[in-house]
Design a protein around this motif. Structure first.
Motif, PDB file in Angstrom:
ATOM      1  N   GLU A  96       0.808  -1.220   0.000  1.00 34.61           N
ATOM      2  CA  GLU A  96       0.000   0.000   0.000  1.00 34.61           C
ATOM      3  C   GLU A  96       0.838   1.266   0.000  1.00 34.61           C
ATOM      4  O   GLU A  96       0.340   2.357  -0.265  1.00 34.61           O
ATOM      5  CB  GLU A  96      -0.912   0.005   1.233  1.00 34.61           C
ATOM      6  N   CYS A  97       2.120   1.160   0.339  1.00 34.63           N
ATOM      7  CA  CYS A  97       2.982   2.337   0.469  1.00 34.63           C
ATOM      8  C   CYS A  97       3.180   3.005  -0.883  1.00 34.63           C
ATOM      9  O   CYS A  97       3.478   2.342  -1.877  1.00 34.63           O
ATOM     10  CB  CYS A  97       4.334   1.917   1.055  1.00 34.63           C
ATOM     11  N   ILE A  98       3.033   4.348  -0.905  1.00 30.96           N
ATOM     12  CA  ILE A  98       3.241   5.096  -2.144  1.00 30.96           C
ATOM     13  C   ILE A  98       4.547   5.891  -2.114  1.00 30.96           C
ATOM     14  O   ILE A  98       4.818   6.690  -3.004  1.00 30.96           O
ATOM     15  CB  ILE A  98       2.053   6.040  -2.424  1.00 30.96           C
ATOM     16  N   GLY A  99       5.340   5.692  -1.075  1.00 35.49           N
ATOM     17  CA  GLY A  99       6.660   6.309  -1.027  1.00 35.49           C
ATOM     18  C   GLY A  99       6.659   7.811  -0.838  1.00 35.49           C
ATOM     19  O   GLY A  99       7.576   8.496  -1.297  1.00 35.49           O
ATOM     20  N   CYS A 100       5.671   8.318  -0.135  1.00 33.14           N
ATOM     21  CA  CYS A 100       5.559   9.779   0.010  1.00 33.14           C
ATOM     22  C   CYS A 100       6.574  10.357   0.991  1.00 33.14           C
ATOM     23  O   CYS A 100       6.877  11.546   0.939  1.00 33.14           O
ATOM     24  CB  CYS A 100       4.150  10.148   0.450  1.00 33.14           C
ATOM     25  N   GLY A 101       7.058   9.554   1.912  1.00 33.07           N
ATOM     26  CA  GLY A 101       8.055  10.019   2.869  1.00 33.07           C
ATOM     27  C   GLY A 101       7.493  10.678   4.118  1.00 33.07           C
ATOM     28  O   GLY A 101       8.266  11.134   4.964  1.00 33.07           O
ATOM     29  N   ALA A 102       6.180  10.743   4.255  1.00 34.73           N
ATOM     30  CA  ALA A 102       5.593  11.407   5.435  1.00 34.73           C
ATOM     31  C   ALA A 102       6.001  10.714   6.730  1.00 34.73           C
ATOM     32  O   ALA A 102       6.235  11.368   7.747  1.00 34.73           O
ATOM     33  CB  ALA A 102       4.071  11.449   5.311  1.00 34.73           C
ATOM     34  N   CYS A 103       6.101   9.404   6.700  1.00 32.19           N
ATOM     35  CA  CYS A 103       6.497   8.688   7.921  1.00 32.19           C
ATOM     36  C   CYS A 103       7.938   9.005   8.295  1.00 32.19           C
ATOM     37  O   CYS A 103       8.268   9.104   9.483  1.00 32.19           O
ATOM     38  CB  CYS A 103       6.304   7.183   7.738  1.00 32.19           C
ATOM     39  N   VAL A 104       8.784   9.184   7.291  1.00 28.41           N
ATOM     40  CA  VAL A 104      10.186   9.535   7.551  1.00 28.41           C
ATOM     41  C   VAL A 104      10.254  10.917   8.181  1.00 28.41           C
ATOM     42  O   VAL A 104      11.046  11.159   9.099  1.00 28.41           O
ATOM     43  CB  VAL A 104      11.007   9.473   6.246  1.00 28.41           C
ATOM     44  N   ASP A 149       2.105   9.444  15.114  1.00 26.05           N
ATOM     45  CA  ASP A 149       2.107  10.594  14.203  1.00 26.05           C
ATOM     46  C   ASP A 149       2.362  10.138  12.767  1.00 26.05           C
ATOM     47  O   ASP A 149       1.736  10.636  11.819  1.00 26.05           O
ATOM     48  CB  ASP A 149       3.184  11.603  14.611  1.00 26.05           C
ATOM     49  N   ALA A 150       3.319   9.215  12.609  1.00 28.84           N
ATOM     50  CA  ALA A 150       3.624   8.702  11.270  1.00 28.84           C
ATOM     51  C   ALA A 150       2.408   7.985  10.691  1.00 28.84           C
ATOM     52  O   ALA A 150       2.071   8.160   9.519  1.00 28.84           O
ATOM     53  CB  ALA A 150       4.826   7.754  11.335  1.00 28.84           C
ATOM     54  N   MET A 151       1.731   7.196  11.522  1.00 26.21           N
ATOM     55  CA  MET A 151       0.520   6.500  11.061  1.00 26.21           C
ATOM     56  C   MET A 151      -0.542   7.509  10.628  1.00 26.21           C
ATOM     57  O   MET A 151      -1.183   7.340   9.584  1.00 26.21           O
ATOM     58  CB  MET A 151      -0.037   5.636  12.183  1.00 26.21           C
ATOM     59  N   ASP A 152      -0.696   8.546  11.443  1.00 21.56           N
ATOM     60  CA  ASP A 152      -1.724   9.540  11.138  1.00 21.56           C
ATOM     61  C   ASP A 152      -1.375  10.333   9.883  1.00 21.56           C
ATOM     62  O   ASP A 152      -2.264  10.794   9.162  1.00 21.56           O
ATOM     63  CB  ASP A 152      -1.895  10.488  12.326  1.00 21.56           C
ATOM     64  N   ALA A 153      -0.057  10.514   9.637  1.00 17.89           N
ATOM     65  CA  ALA A 153       0.384  11.302   8.482  1.00 17.89           C
ATOM     66  C   ALA A 153       0.362  10.490   7.193  1.00 17.89           C
ATOM     67  O   ALA A 153       0.366  11.055   6.101  1.00 17.89           O
ATOM     68  CB  ALA A 153       1.801  11.830   8.732  1.00 17.89           C
ATOM     69  N   CYS A 154       0.345   9.171   7.319  1.00 11.21           N
ATOM     70  CA  CYS A 154       0.444   8.313   6.135  1.00 11.21           C
ATOM     71  C   CYS A 154      -0.834   8.407   5.294  1.00 11.21           C
ATOM     72  O   CYS A 154      -1.907   8.025   5.760  1.00 11.21           O
ATOM     73  CB  CYS A 154       0.676   6.870   6.570  1.00 11.21           C
ATOM     74  N   PRO A 155      -0.725   8.893   4.057  1.00 11.92           N
ATOM     75  CA  PRO A 155      -1.930   9.054   3.224  1.00 11.92           C
ATOM     76  C   PRO A 155      -2.528   7.726   2.794  1.00 11.92           C
ATOM     77  O   PRO A 155      -3.700   7.669   2.421  1.00 11.92           O
ATOM     78  CB  PRO A 155      -1.431   9.866   2.021  1.00 11.92           C
ATOM     79  N   SER A 156      -1.743   6.674   2.830  1.00  7.57           N
ATOM     80  CA  SER A 156      -2.239   5.352   2.428  1.00  7.57           C
ATOM     81  C   SER A 156      -2.690   4.513   3.612  1.00  7.57           C
ATOM     82  O   SER A 156      -3.149   3.383   3.426  1.00  7.57           O
ATOM     83  CB  SER A 156      -1.148   4.588   1.673  1.00  7.57           C
ATOM     84  N   GLU A 157      -2.520   5.060   4.804  1.00  7.79           N
ATOM     85  CA  GLU A 157      -2.883   4.329   6.035  1.00  7.79           C
ATOM     86  C   GLU A 157      -2.297   2.924   6.019  1.00  7.79           C
ATOM     87  O   GLU A 157      -2.994   1.939   6.289  1.00  7.79           O
ATOM     88  CB  GLU A 157      -4.407   4.297   6.211  1.00  7.79           C
ATOM     89  N   CYS A 158      -1.015   2.840   5.697  1.00  9.74           N
ATOM     90  CA  CYS A 158      -0.402   1.513   5.554  1.00  9.74           C
ATOM     91  C   CYS A 158       0.592   1.182   6.654  1.00  9.74           C
ATOM     92  O   CYS A 158       1.307   0.191   6.559  1.00  9.74           O
ATOM     93  CB  CYS A 158       0.241   1.365   4.181  1.00  9.74           C
ATOM     94  N   ILE A 159       0.617   1.997   7.723  1.00  5.59           N
ATOM     95  CA  ILE A 159       1.408   1.646   8.896  1.00  5.59           C
ATOM     96  C   ILE A 159       0.411   1.221   9.983  1.00  5.59           C
ATOM     97  O   ILE A 159      -0.542   1.940  10.267  1.00  5.59           O
ATOM     98  CB  ILE A 159       2.253   2.830   9.396  1.00  5.59           C
ATOM     99  N   HIS A 160       0.628   0.054  10.535  1.00  5.96           N
ATOM    100  CA  HIS A 160      -0.356  -0.516  11.462  1.00  5.96           C
ATOM    101  C   HIS A 160       0.317  -1.041  12.712  1.00  5.96           C
ATOM    102  O   HIS A 160       1.429  -1.578  12.645  1.00  5.96           O
ATOM    103  CB  HIS A 160      -1.086  -1.692  10.801  1.00  5.96           C
ATOM    104  N   TRP A 161      -0.384  -0.949  13.830  1.00  4.83           N
ATOM    105  CA  TRP A 161       0.028  -1.661  15.033  1.00  4.83           C
ATOM    106  C   TRP A 161      -0.259  -3.139  14.822  1.00  4.83           C
ATOM    107  O   TRP A 161      -1.272  -3.509  14.229  1.00  4.83           O
ATOM    108  CB  TRP A 161      -0.753  -1.154  16.255  1.00  4.83           C
ATOM    109  N   GLU A 162       0.604  -3.997  15.342  1.00  5.02           N
ATOM    110  CA  GLU A 162       0.459  -5.441  15.144  1.00  5.02           C
ATOM    111  C   GLU A 162      -0.849  -5.973  15.747  1.00  5.02           C
ATOM    112  O   GLU A 162      -1.437  -6.909  15.231  1.00  5.02           O
ATOM    113  CB  GLU A 162       1.622  -6.192  15.814  1.00  5.02           C
TER     114      GLU A 162
END
Ligand code: SF4
Length: 65
Positions: free
Chosen positions: A11-19, A49-62
């Motif tokens: 799902e990652c689009i490589g936007c860099g927001a999480c970085v 914050d990284a999860m909230d910033a991710c436009p693809s919502e592709c960072i998840h807690w396990e």
């Protein structure tokens, strides 16, 4: 104990927001996909914050449903 989290690479689009949110936790690899370079490199707040910033919502807690 810190909660585990992961990036859904499909799902990652490589936007860099999480970085931008947590530069010691996330990095973009040579394919411009986010990867976790150090899961302990940021606070839970920074990771959230990284999860909230991710436009693809592709960072998840396990343990997320
Ligand atoms: S914020 Fe989300 S879409 Fe953007 S690089 Fe990070 S994981 Fe990928």
């Amino acid at each position: 104990m810190a909660r585990k989290f992961y990036v859904d690479e499909e799902e990652c689009i490589g936007c860099g927001a999480c970085v931008d949110s947590a530069p010691d936790v996330f990095s973009l690899n040579e394919d411009n996909i986010a990867e976790i370079i150090n899961a302990a490199g940021g606070s839970a707040e920074e990771i959230q914050d990284a999860m909230d910033a991710c436009p693809s919502e592709c960072i998840h807690w396990e343990d997320e449903d």
